[in-house]
Design an enzyme around this catalytic site. Structure first.
Site, PDB file in Angstrom:
ATOM      1  CG  ASN A 111     -51.072   9.693 -29.623  1.00 55.31           C
ATOM      2  OD1 ASN A 111     -51.986   9.833 -28.805  1.00 55.31           O
ATOM      3  ND2 ASN A 111     -51.032   9.578 -30.972  1.00 55.31           N
ATOM      4  CG  PHE A 115     -60.526  11.405 -28.394  1.00 51.60           C
ATOM      5  CD1 PHE A 115     -59.605  11.531 -29.569  1.00 51.60           C
ATOM      6  CD2 PHE A 115     -61.760  10.700 -28.673  1.00 51.60           C
ATOM      7  CE1 PHE A 115     -59.647  10.751 -30.637  1.00 51.60           C
ATOM      8  CE2 PHE A 115     -61.911  10.201 -29.813  1.00 51.60           C
ATOM      9  CZ  PHE A 115     -61.102  10.159 -30.898  1.00 51.60           C
ATOM     10  CB  SER A 178     -58.313   7.764 -31.906  1.00 46.15           C
ATOM     11  OG  SER A 178     -57.443   7.440 -30.799  1.00 46.15           O
ATOM     12  CG  ASN A 180     -54.487   6.449 -28.251  1.00 40.74           C
ATOM     13  OD1 ASN A 180     -53.895   5.287 -28.010  1.00 40.74           O
ATOM     14  ND2 ASN A 180     -53.925   7.200 -28.858  1.00 40.74           N
ATOM     15  CB  THR A 181     -61.506   6.441 -27.638  1.00 40.60           C
ATOM     16  OG1 THR A 181     -60.856   7.680 -27.375  1.00 40.60           O
ATOM     17  CG2 THR A 181     -62.684   6.163 -26.928  1.00 40.60           C
ATOM     18  CE  LYS A 220     -56.471  11.376 -38.776  1.00 37.03           C
ATOM     19  NZ  LYS A 220     -55.934  12.355 -38.150  1.00 37.03           N
ATOM     20  CG  ASN A 249     -56.169   8.235 -36.389  1.00 36.81           C
ATOM     21  OD1 ASN A 249     -55.183   8.652 -35.570  1.00 36.81           O
ATOM     22  ND2 ASN A 249     -57.322   8.707 -36.159  1.00 36.81           N
TER      23      ASN A 249
END
Length: 345
Positions: A111, A115, A178, A180-181, A220, A249
Site C-alpha cells: 500500500n 495517511f 509509515s 508513504n509520507t 510505532k 509497520n
C-alpha cells in the site's frame, strides 16, 4: 465459514473498492445482529498492558478503519482492542489511486495510501457515535502528521492530535514509521526522536492533569532498522518512559515477493512476507528493553502460530490487518487460542 467464499468475490475487485464494500458488509451484519455468521466467539483472556486491562490480547491494527467509521462492527468480530487511524490534524486525500495492491501468491499487500483520512475532528465525531468505547472497549487512536507539514514542524501535528484525542482514546499510538509520507521515517533518528518523545511526554503530563486520567503513549516503529537503531530507540523509550512500542509497520523490502505481480509497486509491504522481519525486531526490542516497556507485535500474522510466535519473541499483545483481509474474522479466535496455549506452555 462464509468468508472464503466472500474473499473470492472481493479479490475479483480492485483492492480499495473491495475494502469499502467489505467494511459496509461488516457494518450490515453487525446491524442485523448476525456477526456470528462471520466470527467465532473469543473466550475472555484478560491481560494487563500499559495499565489497561485488555479482554484478550488480539487487536486490529491501524489502517483498516482510518476514520473510526466501523468500530462497533469490527469489535463484534472478537478483537480485544481496536486501533483506528492513522489520523492527521487536517483532512487529506492521500496518494493518487491506485494505491493498494494484493500479492495473493504470498498472502501479502503493498500500500501507498499516504495517511488518507478525514481529519481528527471527523474521527472524534465518529468515535462519539460508537458504543464500543462507551461500553468499556479498548480503543487506540493512531496519530500522524499531514503530508504538507515540514518535517521540522512535525511535532506540532502530533501534539495537536494528541491534545484532541487524549480524552477519547484508551491509548495513543504515535506513527513515525509509515513509508508513504515523505521523510516521516527521519523522525526515528536519534536526535529527532529524542526531541519528539520529550515533547509528547511533556504534553501527556499536562493533559493527564487537565483531564484527570493518564492515557498511555505507544510508539510505532518500522521493521527496516539496523540493530544499533533498535538499541537507540529502546534507550529513548526507556529514557522518556514511553508506555509501549508497536513493532512493526510495513516494510520497504521486497524479500519473499520478488518477481511477482505488484511486487515492484511503491509503498509498504505487509502480510506473510513481513513475519520473520517484524518478529525479529520484536525479539531484539524485548532484549534491549528488558521488560521495561511492553511490546505490541504486529506484522505478518496469517495464522495462530504466527501470533504465538510474536508472544514467544517478547510481545504482550498482537495486532494484524493484512491477515484479516486474507483469513477473515476466523483469524481473531484462532490467534487468541494460540496465544492462550503459548502462555500456558
Amino acid at each position: 465459514m462464509i468468508y472464503p467464499l466472500l474473499r473470492k468475490f472481493f479479490f475479483a475487485l480492485d483492492a480499495e473498492t473491495a475494502h469499502g464494500i467489505g467494511m459496509a458488509g461488516i457494518d450490515f451484519v453487525n446491524a442485523a445482529g448476525v456477526s456470528c455468521l462471520l466470527a467465532r466467539s473469543v473466550p475472555p483472556d484478560p491481560v494487563q498492558v500499559m495499565g489497561i486491562e485488555f479482554p484478550n490480547p488480539v487487536g486490529l491494527a491501524a489502517g483498516l478503519d482510518k476514520n473510526g467509521e466501523h468500530i462497533d462492527a469490527l469489535a463484534a468480530q472478537g478483537f480485544g482492542f481496536i486501533e483506528v487511524g492513522t489520523v492527521t490534524p487536517r483532512p487529506q486525500p492521500g496518494n493518487p489511486k491506485p494505491r493498494l495492491f494484493r500479492i495473493p501468491e504470498r498472502q501479502a499487500i503493498v500500500n501507498r495510501m499516504g495517511f488518507n483520512n478525514d481529519g481528527v475532528e471527523k474521527l472524534l465525531a465518529n468515535v462519539a457515535t460508537a458504543k464500543f468505547a462507551r461500553w468499556g472497549g479498548v480503543l487506540g487512536i493512531n496519530i500522524g502528521k499531514n503530508f504538507d507539514t515540514p518535517i521540522e514542524k512535525a511535532a506540532d501535528d502530533y501534539l495537536l492530535c494528541l491534545d484532541r484525542v487524549y480524552q477519547t482514546a484508551s491509548y495513543v499510538a504515535v506513527n513515525i514509521s509509515s513509508p508513504n509520507t515523505k521523510n516521516l521515517r527521519e523522525l526515528q533518528q536519534d536526535e529527532a526522536l529524542d526531541a519528539l518523545l520529550g515533547s509528547l511526554k511533556e504534553a501527556q503530563g499536562r493533559l493527564s492533569d487537565r483531564h484527570g486520567k493518564y492515557v498511555p503513549l505507544a510508539l510505532k516503529i518500522a521493521p527496516d532498522l539496523a540493530d544499533e537503531q533498535i538499541q537507540a530507540i529502546a534507550d529513548l523509550l526507556r529514557k522518556h518512559r514511553v508506555d509501549g512500542v508497536i513493532a512493526t509497520n510495513t516494510t520497504v523490502s521486497r524479500v519473499g515477493v520478488e518477481g511477482l505481480p505488484n511486487a515492484e509497486q511503491a509503498g509498504g509491504l505487509s502480510g506473510a512476507p513481513l513475519l520473520a522481519m517484524s518478529t525479529a525486531v520484536v525479539g531484539k526490542l524485548a532484549t534491549a528493553l528488558a521488560g521495561e516497556v511492553p511490546i505490541i507485535g504486529v506484522g505478518g500474522i496469517i495464522n495462530g502460530a504466527d501470533a504465538a510466535a510474536k508472544i514467544a519473541a517478547g510481545a504482550s499483545l498482537v495486532q494484524f490487518y493484512s491477515g484479516f483481509i486474507y483469513r477473515g474474522p476466523e483469524l481473531v479466535a484462532e490467534a487468541a487460542a494460540a496465544i492462550a496455549r503459548q502462555r500456558a506452555a
